[in-house]
Scaffold this motif. Structure first.
Motif, short mmCIF file in Angstrom:
data_model
loop_
_atom_site.label_atom_id
_atom_site.label_comp_id
_atom_site.label_asym_id
_atom_site.label_seq_id
_atom_site.Cartn_x
_atom_site.Cartn_y
_atom_site.Cartn_z
N THR A 14 113.12 46.88 31.92
CA THR A 14 113.59 48.04 32.68
C THR A 14 112.95 49.36 32.29
OG1 THR A 14 115.42 48.45 31.14
CG2 THR A 14 115.82 46.92 32.97
N GLY A 15 112.32 49.41 31.12
CA GLY A 15 111.74 50.66 30.65
C GLY A 15 112.76 51.63 30.11
N THR A 16 114.00 51.19 29.97
CA THR A 16 115.05 52.02 29.37
C THR A 16 115.09 51.74 27.87
OG1 THR A 16 116.75 50.34 29.73
CG2 THR A 16 116.40 51.95 31.49
N ALA A 17 115.96 52.44 27.17
CA ALA A 17 116.10 52.25 25.73
C ALA A 17 117.51 51.81 25.40
CB ALA A 17 115.76 53.55 24.98
N PRO A 18 117.84 50.54 25.63
CA PRO A 18 119.19 50.07 25.35
C PRO A 18 119.48 50.04 23.86
CG PRO A 18 117.77 48.21 25.87
CD PRO A 18 116.97 49.45 26.11
N GLY A 19 120.75 50.10 23.55
CA GLY A 19 121.19 49.95 22.17
C GLY A 19 122.02 48.69 22.02
N TYR A 20 122.42 48.41 20.81
CA TYR A 20 123.28 47.25 20.56
C TYR A 20 124.23 47.59 19.42
CZ TYR A 20 124.96 42.63 19.27
OH TYR A 20 125.77 41.56 19.00
N LEU A 21 125.51 47.29 19.61
CA LEU A 21 126.53 47.50 18.59
C LEU A 21 127.42 46.27 18.51
CD1 LEU A 21 127.60 51.17 19.42
CD2 LEU A 21 126.41 50.43 17.35
N SER A 22 127.89 46.00 17.32
CA SER A 22 128.84 44.92 17.11
C SER A 22 130.19 45.52 16.72
CB SER A 22 128.34 43.98 16.01
OG SER A 22 129.25 42.92 15.81
N ALA A 23 131.26 44.98 17.27
CA ALA A 23 132.60 45.47 16.93
C ALA A 23 133.60 44.38 17.26
CB ALA A 23 132.94 46.74 17.70
N ASN A 24 134.60 44.23 16.41
CA ASN A 24 135.68 43.28 16.63
C ASN A 24 136.74 43.94 17.51
OD1 ASN A 24 137.69 41.38 16.58
ND2 ASN A 24 138.24 41.72 14.44
N LEU A 25 136.75 43.61 18.78
CA LEU A 25 137.65 44.27 19.72
C LEU A 25 139.10 43.87 19.54
CD1 LEU A 25 135.57 44.34 23.02
CD2 LEU A 25 135.73 46.06 21.22
N ALA A 26 139.36 42.88 18.72
CA ALA A 26 140.76 42.55 18.41
C ALA A 26 141.38 43.60 17.52
CB ALA A 26 140.84 41.18 17.73
N ASP A 27 140.56 44.49 16.94
CA ASP A 27 141.03 45.57 16.09
C ASP A 27 140.91 46.89 16.85
OD1 ASP A 27 139.92 47.83 13.97
OD2 ASP A 27 141.59 46.64 13.18
N GLY A 28 142.04 47.58 17.04
CA GLY A 28 142.04 48.79 17.84
C GLY A 28 141.11 49.86 17.30
N ALA A 29 141.08 50.04 15.99
CA ALA A 29 140.21 51.05 15.40
C ALA A 29 138.75 50.71 15.66
CB ALA A 29 140.48 51.15 13.90
N ALA A 30 138.40 49.43 15.60
CA ALA A 30 137.03 49.02 15.85
C ALA A 30 136.66 49.24 17.32
CB ALA A 30 136.84 47.56 15.47
N ALA A 31 137.60 49.00 18.23
CA ALA A 31 137.34 49.23 19.65
C ALA A 31 137.08 50.70 19.92
CB ALA A 31 138.52 48.73 20.48
N ARG A 32 137.89 51.57 19.33
CA ARG A 32 137.65 53.01 19.48
C ARG A 32 136.33 53.41 18.83
NH1 ARG A 32 143.08 52.85 18.07
NH2 ARG A 32 142.63 53.54 15.94
N GLY A 33 136.06 52.80 17.66
CA GLY A 33 134.82 53.10 16.97
C GLY A 33 133.59 52.71 17.76
N LEU A 34 133.69 51.66 18.57
CA LEU A 34 132.57 51.25 19.42
C LEU A 34 132.21 52.36 20.40
CD1 LEU A 34 130.62 49.08 20.52
CD2 LEU A 34 132.52 48.26 21.95
N VAL A 35 133.21 52.95 21.01
CA VAL A 35 132.96 54.07 21.93
C VAL A 35 132.42 55.26 21.17
CG1 VAL A 35 134.03 55.69 23.54
CG2 VAL A 35 134.70 53.29 23.57
N GLU A 36 133.00 55.57 20.03
CA GLU A 36 132.54 56.72 19.25
C GLU A 36 131.10 56.55 18.81
OE1 GLU A 36 135.52 56.66 16.26
OE2 GLU A 36 137.09 57.42 17.60
#
Length: 264
Positions: free
Chosen positions: A57-79
């Motif tokens: 695509t010519g874009t610059a995608p990123g990649y993050l890992s987070a355990n979405l079963a943990d609320g703090a980790a889910a918020r941290g993914l967005v942050e």
């Protein structure tokens, strides 16, 4: 083929290393968005996936890992996405899990995990994304629910409950932000052939004591008028539309893509 429909938009797609999530991430990137992939792949696999999308695509995608079963980790993914991209325009809550069993035989730990990932994670990521969307006066939230967010099937009571919750949550969020340039919709596919559905085939075969090929024909697609699985790229194209300017008045809705399964 890359288009400019979503050029300059920044998107996070949860559970986007396979199945519907990957198809949505690819479609958003082809439409010009910069996409943050999310999953639990080993580092080498994640980098290969990211690099392949960048090359296509010519874009610059990123990649993050987070355990979405943990609320703090889910918020941290967005942050973390906000920090990496400098903002967030599109949030696609796709990650979800499934387990098929009768209610009285359903493991308590599966119920808790399903609530955490299918419902609570949607709340936490949306809560974290909304302040920035409100500040910029534009945002798109697409929650991948299911046709089971509108109807029910036996042996899927917990899954049905979580997807009904996602549909209701999407409607309420849409009402809260209706005057702030933000839309929120639930996309409700029928049976899409993904690794999740492959697992359902195995589980249903055990429940019904049938060979897997008969489960597909006689259980999963029995009430499917089109008699075929929905393709992940069909769902992805719908998601891109919901993120577009053309869909700015489409909000608070549960959008079905189910081959007329729920029309009966």
């Amino acid at each position: 083929m890359k288009t400019a429909e979503l050029a300059g938009k920044r998107a996070l797609v949860t559970g986007s290393t396979s199945g519907i999530g990957l198809a949505v991430a690819q479609a958003l990137a082809r439409a010009g968005a910069r996409v943050m992939l999310h999953g639990s792949r080993p580092a080498a696999d994640a980098e290969a996936l990211r690099a392949a999308l960048a090359a296509e695509t010519g874009t610059a995608p990123g990649y993050l890992s987070a355990n979405l079963a943990d609320g703090a980790a889910a918020r941290g993914l967005v942050e973390a996405t906000l920090e990496a991209f400098g903002g967030l325009d599109i949030l696609v809550n796709n990650a979800g899990i499934q387990h098929v069993a009768a209610v009285d035989a359903f493991p308590d730990e599966n119920w808790a995990q399903m609530l955490a990932i299918n419902v609570s994670a949607v709340f936490h990521t949306t809560k974290a994304a909304l302040p920035g969307m409100k500040a910029q006066g534009w945002g798109r939230i697409v929650n991948i629910a299911s046709a089971h967010g509108l109807v029910a099937s036996p042996f899927k009571a917990p899954y049905t409950a979580t997807k009904h919750a996602v549909v209701g949550f999407s409607k309420a969020v849409a009402l809260e932000v209706a005057e702030q340039g933000i839309t929120c919709n639930a996309l409700c596919p029928g049976y899409v052939r993904t690794p999740l559905v492959d697992k359902q085939v195995v589980d249903q075969a055990k429940v019904h004591n049938l060979p897997e090929e008969r489960v597909i024909r006689e259980v999963i697609l029995a009430a499917q008028p089109t008699k075929r699985f929905i393709e992940a790229d069909e769902v992805a194209a719908f998601a891109v539309f919901l993120c577009s300017e053309a869909a700015r008045s489409v909000t608070g809705s549960a959008q079905l893509i189910d081959g007329a399964w729920t029309a009966r």
